[in-house]
Design an enzyme around this catalytic site. Structure first.
Site, PDB file in Angstrom:
ATOM      1  N   ASP A  68       1.075  -0.950   0.031  1.00 18.34           N
ATOM      2  CA  ASP A  68      -0.384  -0.011   0.330  1.00 18.34           C
ATOM      3  C   ASP A  68       1.095   1.739  -0.220  1.00 18.34           C
ATOM      4  OD1 ASP A  68      -2.315  -1.182   0.211  1.00 18.34           O
ATOM      5  OD2 ASP A  68      -2.654  -2.034   2.212  1.00 18.34           O
ATOM      6  N   TYR A  96       5.353  -8.786   8.583  1.00 20.21           N
ATOM      7  CA  TYR A  96       5.658  -7.881   8.727  1.00 20.21           C
ATOM      8  C   TYR A  96       5.825  -6.712  10.030  1.00 20.21           C
ATOM      9  CZ  TYR A  96       2.820  -8.218   4.070  1.00 20.21           C
ATOM     10  OH  TYR A  96       2.876  -8.558   2.528  1.00 20.21           O
ATOM     11  N   ASP A 110      -6.764   1.854   7.266  1.00 21.54           N
ATOM     12  CA  ASP A 110      -5.402   2.432   7.569  1.00 21.54           C
ATOM     13  C   ASP A 110      -5.750   4.042   7.946  1.00 21.54           C
ATOM     14  OD1 ASP A 110      -5.318   3.744   5.088  1.00 21.54           O
ATOM     15  OD2 ASP A 110      -4.120   2.816   4.566  1.00 21.54           O
ATOM     16  N   ARG A 203      -4.221  -4.647   7.043  1.00 18.70           N
ATOM     17  CA  ARG A 203      -5.315  -4.529   7.020  1.00 18.70           C
ATOM     18  C   ARG A 203      -6.759  -5.202   7.685  1.00 18.70           C
ATOM     19  NH1 ARG A 203      -6.736  -0.902   2.586  1.00 18.70           N
ATOM     20  NH2 ARG A 203      -5.180  -2.371   1.211  1.00 18.70           N
TER      21      ARG A 203
END
Length: 302
Positions: A68, A96, A110, A203
């Site tokens: 993203d 992550y 987000d 997310r």
């Protein structure tokens, strides 16, 4: 106008393999790929990509797995024949680190989106959080975010939403979480380390965790720390090292195709560049490729 350096250009166009770069927060993965391409062409003295078009000497670049625009970290890139390795690369696990905020939900899941809900979070303890996390380890069902690289009728869902179209959520699909650990719990903020398979959306995980804890949550910061064999600490090239020399030194090269492979018809060949790791998986999303112009053949993102 600088003259084309044919020696440097030939070296650039002879590169075949995969490497990893650091994507900063802000630009999209496609933007980063275009910036990388322009830097390499400029180094070779090519200021106008039409020069390559006239000579039919396309510079092929592709990235393996969208990050993203608000995310940073490892972005795996294929160059030349290396673009054929990317689909296989996506079969490996990814890692992550994410910072989430409880008590607020956004439309994009987000910090780039608008707040659509606020709920209390003071009832959530570290112990309760860690206990609920256990439900999200292993193979789970996950609904992808509406704002994503996934497409409907050839158009990204995120683009359709921004154009005012009504978009239905994609159905839940199985994804795999290999590891999930809570690194910090300082309400309303928390930090998670995640190892997951392809097609997984961080997310969505943070949003689902917030709901499961009778509150809500969204992603504040997201960093991909590892993809396949490439780690953030050991393998990525920062933008000041986006040079032909640095890339050639860090490149995982492709083996030369055999005579038989060269003669096979297009569409019947197997990948000319096998993954340096034995990991394999079916159904991995395809790469985003950039030739002389940046097309939109983007893989599903994280």
């Amino acid at each position: 106008m600088a003259a084309v350096n044919n020696v440097t250009l030939s070296k650039l166009q002879s590169l075949n393999g995969i490497f990893a770069i650091y994507k900063k927060k802000g630009p999209t993965s496609a933007d980063v790929l275009n910036i990388l391409k322009q830097k390499l062409l400029k180094e070779a003295g090519v200021c106008n990509s039409n020069h390559l078009k006239r000579k039919k000497q396309a510079l092929k670049l592709g990235h393996g797995g969208t990050l993203d625009s608000t995310a940073s970290g490892v972005l795996v890139v294929g160059i030349g024949q290396g673009t054929k390795m990317l689909t296989t690369m996506l079969a490996g696990s990814k890692k992550y680190t994410v910072v989430g905020e409880m008590g607020k939900a956004t439309d994009t899941l987000d910090s780039s989106g608008s707040i659509v809900q606020e709920k209390p979070y003071d009832h959530i303890t570290r112990e309760a959080f860690e206990e609920k996390m256990k439900e999200f380890i292993g193979e789970i069902m996950q609904v992808p975010p509406l704002y994503s690289a996934l497409k409907k009728d050839g158009k990204r869902l995120s683009v359709l939403l921004k154009q005012g179209h009504v978009v239905e959520a994609k159905p839940a699909r199985p994804v795999t979480v290999y590891g999930l650990s809570l690194q910090d719990f300082s309400p309303p903020f928390f930090t998670l380390d995640i190892e997951c398979g392809g097609g997984f959306y961080v997310r969505s995980l943070v949003d689902d965790l917030g709901k499961a804890l009778s509150s809500c949550a969204h992603v504040c910061e997201l960093t991909r720390t590892k993809q396949g064999q490439f780690s953030l600490k050991e393998h990525v090239l920062l933008d000041e090292r986006w040079t032909i020399q640095d890339i050639s030194q860090s490149l995982q090269p492709c083996p030369e195709p055999t005579v038989v492979q060269k003669n096979w018809k297009r569409g019947e060949t197997q990948a000319a560049c096998p993954l340096p790791s034995p990991e394999r998986a079916a159904g991995a999303p395809g790469p985003h490729r950039v030739g002389d112009t940046a097309g939109d053949r983007c893989s599903s993102g994280d």
